[in-house]
Design an enzyme around this catalytic site. Structure first.
Site: not given
Length: 355
Positions: A39, A170
């Protein structure tokens, strides 16, 4: 079946993460050029530990700015790569909005990374970090599985946005990955499903739920006792090795449960007690389930989660990873001691009396 050219760069998402750090180390030690998509690459402090790894290795690391929620942000990092490791996904129980903080980064992040894969002709294989949470929602689920043991055939069917939000994130992310992979024929997908990951990090001051749990074992917050949680555990170094093998074993396919042992929280506390003695206030007993259930809201836990997990065995079959990837696992006791020792060395418990 994909054979990866080891002279080509390899891309990894979330390179500054707990598991990813060890994958990066392995790649660098093997002489690869690693395309690290993160990021904030201009934050030199966040990548210092990776730069140090690269300086001591045969490989090199190149940083690329990328955001899980920004479409197309992985295109540049992926150029020329045949192998992609997608590890970036939140792992935390500390969140305010499960959709925004867990599901969106996991699901949309996976979609964005794989959209870039579909646009990058050089890519042959993607290795995705999923979780045993995409297989087992709650421990009670194991009762309905053959012999009470989960395999790669099972899917988590019980988690929702409101119940076991992390496990739900997930599950939906991995399912989306398989749908995207099956819609094309150029690249294949290999999935790693670790259990609860423990062990020393490349970055000693890293944070995750694993670190949080071990801190609480040592700082006295759990000294009155532990809930009877059963869980699988695996060393972070072995999880990284599983990723590497999944990337470079041509015949690797499908999902892989990566878990060293089926164990429980008290067993880990007992291991630490034997090694470190009374220097730390380790819990020495299991709390009654009714008491855990009553106190759950005060501890930030939901009573439904307690009801469906405490006291029930949690079991997975790890034989596929051993057979197809050649996995050899460190004993969980070794991982726990190494992890706790790193925390001591990093002065995690420096404010405790007498420490």
């Amino acid at each position: 079946m994909s054979t990866i050219d080891k002279n080509k760069p390899v891309m990894i998402t979330g390179a500054t993460g707990y598991v990813a750090g060890w994958i990066v180390k392995k790649l660098l030690d093997e002489g690869f050029t690693v395309h690290a998509a993160i990021r904030n690459p201009e934050n030199k402090a966040s990548v210092k530990h990776l730069d140090e790894l690269a300086s001591k290795s045969k490989g090199k690391i190149v940083y690329f700015k990328a955001d899980l929620l920004k479409e197309g942000s992985y295109d540049e990092a992926m150029k020329g790569c045949e192998l992609i490791f997608h590890t970036a996904s939140p792992f935390t129980s500390n969140f305010k909005d499960p959709q925004k903080d867990l599901v969106d980064p996991a699901l949309n992040g996976t979609k964005n990374v794989l959209a870039s894969v579909n646009r990058t002709a050089s890519v042959k294989r993607v290795v995705l970090t999923s979780s045993c949470a995409a297989i087992i929602g709650d421990s009670i689920d194991c009762l309905s599985y053959p012999n009470g043991i989960a395999t790669e055939e099972q899917w988590n069917m019980t988690s929702t946005l409101k119940h076991q939000s992390y496990s739900y994130s997930k599950t939906v992310a991995e399912k989306a990955a398989w749908e995207i992979q099956k819609s094309q024929g150029r690249w294949d997908l290999v999935v790693i499903n670790p259990s609860f990951v423990i062990g020393p990090g490349i970055k000693p001051d890293a944070t995750s739920d694993s670190h949080h749990f071990f801190r609480q074992l040592g700082n006295g917050k759990m000294k009155t006792g532990l809930p009877d949680f059963h869980i699988g555990m695996v060393d972070v170094r072995d999880v990284a090795e599983a990723h590497f093998k999944a990337g470079f074993t041509p015949e690797a396919h499908g999902r892989h449960i990566i878990s060293a042992e089926n164990t429980n929280f008290l067993a880990i506390a007992t291991v630490l007690q034997k090694k470190f003695g009374d220097a730390y206030s380790f819990p020495k007993k299991t709390l009654p389930k009714f008491l855990v259930w009553l106190m759950a809201p005060a501890a930030g836990l939901k009573r439904k989660m307690i009801s469906r997990n405490v006291g029930y065995p949690w079991k997975v079959d790890n034989s596929k990873g051993i057979k197809e990837l050649g996995m050899k696992y460190r004993p969980v006791a070794v991982s726990a001691v190494d992890f706790f020792q790193q925390m001591i060395d990093n002065q995690t418990f420096k404010n405790l009396k007498g420490k």
